[in-house]
Design an enzyme around this catalytic site. Structure first.
Site: not given
Ligand SMILES: [Zn+2]
Length: 308
Positions: A82, A179, A210-211, A252
């Site tokens: 990642d 975050g 960022g999900a 992700n």
């Molecule tokens: Zn990412």
């Protein structure tokens, strides 16, 4: 029943209007929680490792534990780097047996990003490894990746980038962020950009970073037992499910794993102050991660019963 690349996973996910969950791993309990959840739901899964996690656990430990997870559970999984920050980290991941890498050249000017990404693609493909890259910038902080504000992906540039680099999947910026603090107001994703990219790149797998949905119950548990996570807010599940029914093939989720783990450990410490056996609180965390992954497969990804 094997360690695979994401090629077949994404092809089936695209055609079947679902997505594969990509969960960040750092230690044994997280790996076991994620893989046990995938096994229970008969779902493929992506285990991903940030450069911070590579430093924390070391590639040899991570790869050996992932191999053990496949032996024990028979789950089809991909092991993915990642946010690979440079060619050296990409090479380390490939030498360590990863089947997929992300190269993140977003700090470079566009032409330099194209050139560097192409170099990674040529190297990775010659080793049978697939490559994800990113266009646009996500706001937020996660490990070594941080930015103040969103820069949405330009669909026309996305076509140029995919064509010239030969990447296998593309992460786009449509309003998700890294975050636990994703929105101060109403959550909003730019589905118009996703649809435009899909129209211009039919059949090409898209990735959402960022999900995490930042479950309010986990946040409340953290706060109840001494945490300080006021105002944490994520992406609503319905929006993620809609994205996974479109071109999004990989979603992700790192923050949700962190929150599930931390909530469980805080709860054990808060309710059972005499406990000091690590198996008691890490075991609770592992169970909670498994429950989270099973819920994600049902409510967000739609990947149950889709083992390769
Ligand atoms: Zn990412």
């Amino acid at each position: 029943m094997a360690l695979v690349t994401t090629k077949e996973m994404f092809k089936k996910a695209y055609e079947g209007n679902y997505a594969i969950g990509a969960f960040n791993i750092n230690n044994m309990e997280i790996i076991q929680g994620v893989v046990n959840g995938a096994k229970k739901k008969k779902s493929p899964v992506i285990l991903q490792v940030s450069s911070g996690a590579l430093k924390y656990a070391g590639p040899k430990y991570l790869k050996a534990m992932v191999d053990a997870a496949i032996d024990v559970t028979g789950v089809d999984l991909a092991l993915h780097l990642d946010h690979g920050p440079d060619f050296a980290t990409v090479k380390l991941a490939i030498a360590s047996g990863f089947t997929s890498v992300m190269y993140d050249g977003s700090q470079y000017e566009y032409e330099e990003n194209v050139a560097k990404t192409k170099e990674v693609v040529d190297y990775a493909h010659s080793h049978g490894v697939v490559v994800e890259a990113e266009l646009g910038v996500l706001a937020g902080v996660e490990d070594d990746v941080h930015s103040e504000k969103h820069v949405y992906t330009d669909p026309t540039q996305a076509v140029d980038f995919v064509t010239r680099t030969g990447i296998d999947s593309l992460a786009i910026a449509i309003g998700t962020s890294h975050g636990a603090f994703k929105f101060t107001g109403e959550p909003k994703l730019r589905f118009d950009i996703l649809e435009e990219v899909q129209k211009k790149l039919p059949g090409f797998p898209i990735v959402l970073h960022g999900a995490s949905s930042v479950d309010p119950k986990s946040v409340a548990t953290c706060n109840k037992f001494g945490g300080d996570l006021g105002g944490a807010q994520g992406i609503p599940n319905e929006m993620l499910r809609k994205a996974s029914s479109l071109a999004v093939c990989k979603i992700n989720m790192d923050t949700d794993i962190r929150l599930a783990m931390t909530a469980s450990i805080r709860e054990v410490f808060g309710e059972q102050p005499k406990v000091f056996d690590p198996r008691k609180y890490l075991g609770a965390a592992r169970d909670n991660i498994q429950a989270l992954v099973e819920a994600k497969i049902d409510d967000v990804l739609g990947s149950a019963n889709k083992q390769l």
